[in-house]
Write an enzyme that holds these catalytic residues in place. Structure first.
Site, mmCIF file in Angstrom:
data_model
loop_
_atom_site.group_PDB
_atom_site.id
_atom_site.type_symbol
_atom_site.label_atom_id
_atom_site.label_comp_id
_atom_site.label_asym_id
_atom_site.label_seq_id
_atom_site.Cartn_x
_atom_site.Cartn_y
_atom_site.Cartn_z
ATOM 1 N N HIS A 123 0.514 14.422 -7.266
ATOM 2 C CA HIS A 123 1.102 14.004 -5.993
ATOM 3 C C HIS A 123 2.200 12.985 -6.240
ATOM 4 O O HIS A 123 2.286 12.379 -7.311
ATOM 5 C CB HIS A 123 0.032 13.390 -5.082
ATOM 6 C CG HIS A 123 -0.511 12.096 -5.618
ATOM 7 N ND1 HIS A 123 -1.483 12.045 -6.586
ATOM 8 C CD2 HIS A 123 -0.201 10.809 -5.327
ATOM 9 C CE1 HIS A 123 -1.745 10.783 -6.872
ATOM 10 N NE2 HIS A 123 -0.980 10.010 -6.131
ATOM 11 N N ASP A 125 3.489 9.480 -4.249
ATOM 12 C CA ASP A 125 2.745 8.603 -3.348
ATOM 13 C C ASP A 125 3.205 8.700 -1.885
ATOM 14 O O ASP A 125 4.394 8.554 -1.572
ATOM 15 C CB ASP A 125 2.854 7.144 -3.819
ATOM 16 C CG ASP A 125 1.962 6.868 -5.025
ATOM 17 O OD1 ASP A 125 0.963 7.598 -5.211
ATOM 18 O OD2 ASP A 125 2.259 5.913 -5.767
ATOM 19 N N HIS A 274 2.587 12.317 -10.054
ATOM 20 C CA HIS A 274 1.660 11.830 -11.072
ATOM 21 C C HIS A 274 0.247 12.338 -10.799
ATOM 22 O O HIS A 274 -0.075 12.793 -9.701
ATOM 23 C CB HIS A 274 1.687 10.300 -11.191
ATOM 24 C CG HIS A 274 1.476 9.588 -9.890
ATOM 25 N ND1 HIS A 274 2.489 9.396 -8.974
ATOM 26 C CD2 HIS A 274 0.373 9.033 -9.343
ATOM 27 C CE1 HIS A 274 2.011 8.757 -7.920
ATOM 28 N NE2 HIS A 274 0.722 8.523 -8.121
ATOM 29 N N ARG A 291 -2.220 -1.399 -6.920
ATOM 30 C CA ARG A 291 -0.889 -0.837 -6.715
ATOM 31 C C ARG A 291 -0.135 -1.599 -5.641
ATOM 32 O O ARG A 291 -0.733 -2.056 -4.650
ATOM 33 C CB ARG A 291 -1.024 0.634 -6.273
ATOM 34 C CG ARG A 291 0.276 1.401 -6.301
ATOM 35 C CD ARG A 291 0.100 2.804 -5.733
ATOM 36 N NE ARG A 291 0.122 2.783 -4.273
ATOM 37 C CZ ARG A 291 -0.152 3.841 -3.509
ATOM 38 N NH1 ARG A 291 -0.500 4.984 -4.060
ATOM 39 N NH2 ARG A 291 -0.100 3.746 -2.190
HETATM 40 FE FE LIG Z 1 -0.680 7.922 -6.618
#
Ligand SMILES: [Fe+2]
Length: 318
Positions: A123, A125, A274, A291
């Site tokens: 995917h 983000d 990723h 993140r």
């Molecule tokens: Fe991700």
């Protein structure tokens, strides 16, 4: 000529005080950056050199960094406006609404089973948003003794290496992006998915706002729920998307990163997808990373058309 001297190609930074060294990790994707301490207030030259490496290699990695939430957010702010953690995150770390924990210890409750990552499929983000993040920065804290790597792929290379006839065709397509609700029934996350839906048509090929490069902007994580290419039948959409996902994730476009505590990965979310490799959860190990994301713009296709929101609002940072 050493690898470092090839990669460090520097731009206007070459004569500056920047001491960073950029070492590529594969032929298309990923470079390790050394010679910088992310806990410090970086010089403008270092920031420019990191950004240049990021645009060239799509994802860059830093090792042995000793930073916490505040330093990670401060570093991110050098590259743009930092968004809240995630459209569906309702419990970020106290005092740090920008931090999105990717924490296996929370997933039993949210997903009803042991997981080591929020999403273990290819995917980019949060592309269900009309303005997906431009960059993501992920810092490792607790890791399994083995396993739990992450892989990135270069969507610009994937597009450039398509046959020209196929490029011309996909240039005109739009794909619907939305979350696939895999949260445990009755969980707060499942409710959030249903109550605040996000759905967007993005061009299948987007023009990068900084480099002008074209990228194959599809990945299964956000397009497999509906498998919907605008104006095409479900069956044809499905076949074409399957083929594009396969092209986007060919091994030669990828780099695989082995995390250590203190590792930081920083990627261009406009040019990569990723995959968190799901090979540690079944062993019972924990995996905790944090993140932050940087506000992105509304994608633009090769003919200048923009993404179109079907449900949900833009996601702004500050
Ligand atoms: Fe991700």
């Amino acid at each position: 000529m050493t690898v470092e001297s090839v990669a460090a190609v520097p731009t206007e930074n070459s004569s500056s005080a920047s001491t960073i060294v950029v070492s590529p990790l594969s032929g298309y994707t990923g470079a390790e950056i050394s010679g910088v301490d992310l806990s410090e207030n970086l010089s403008d030259e270092d920031v420019a050199a990191i950004r240049q490496a990021l645009l060239e290699w799509k994802v860059v990695f830093f090792r042995d960094q000793t930073i916490g939430h505040a330093e990670q957010i401060a570093f991110a702010r050098r590259f743009g406006r930092v968004t809240p953690a995630h459209p569906y995150e309702d419990n970020p770390p106290e005092g740090f609404p920008e931090i999105f924990p990717i924490d296996s210890r929370r997933y039993n409750q949210q997903y009803g089973r042991k997981r080591t990552s929020y999403d273990s499929s290819w995917h980019t983000d949060v592309t269900a948003l009309i303005n997906p993040p431009s960059f993501s920065i992920l810092r490792a804290d607790i890791l399994p003794p083995f396993g739990g790597d992450t892989t990135w792929t270069n969507l610009v290379a994937a597009y450039q290496n398509l046959p020209s006839e196929l490029r011309d065709f996909v240039d005109r397509l739009d794909a619907e992006h939305t979350f696939e609700n895999r949260a445990a029934q009755g969980s707060s996350r499942a409710a959030a998915f249903e109550n605040k839906p996000l759905r967007t048509f993005h061009p299948v090929v987007r023009v990068h706002p900084e480099t002008g490069e074209r990228a194959l902007f599809v990945s299964p994580g956000f397009t497999r729920r509906t498998k919907n290419l605008r104006n095409l039948t479900p069956r044809l959409s499905s076949h074409i998307l399957e083929a594009l996902w396969e092209e986007a994730t060919r091994t030669e476009y990828t780099v695989r990163f082995r995390w250590q505590p203190g590792s930081v990965a920083f990627w261009d979310n406009r040019a990569t997808a990723h995959l968190a490799i799901a090979d540690a959860g079944h062993l019972g190990y924990d995996r905790v990373l944090y993140r932050v994301t940087i506000e992105g713009d509304i994608p633009e296709g090769v003919d200048g058309r923009r993404s179109e929101s079907l449900e949900g609002d833009p996601f702004y940072g500050s």
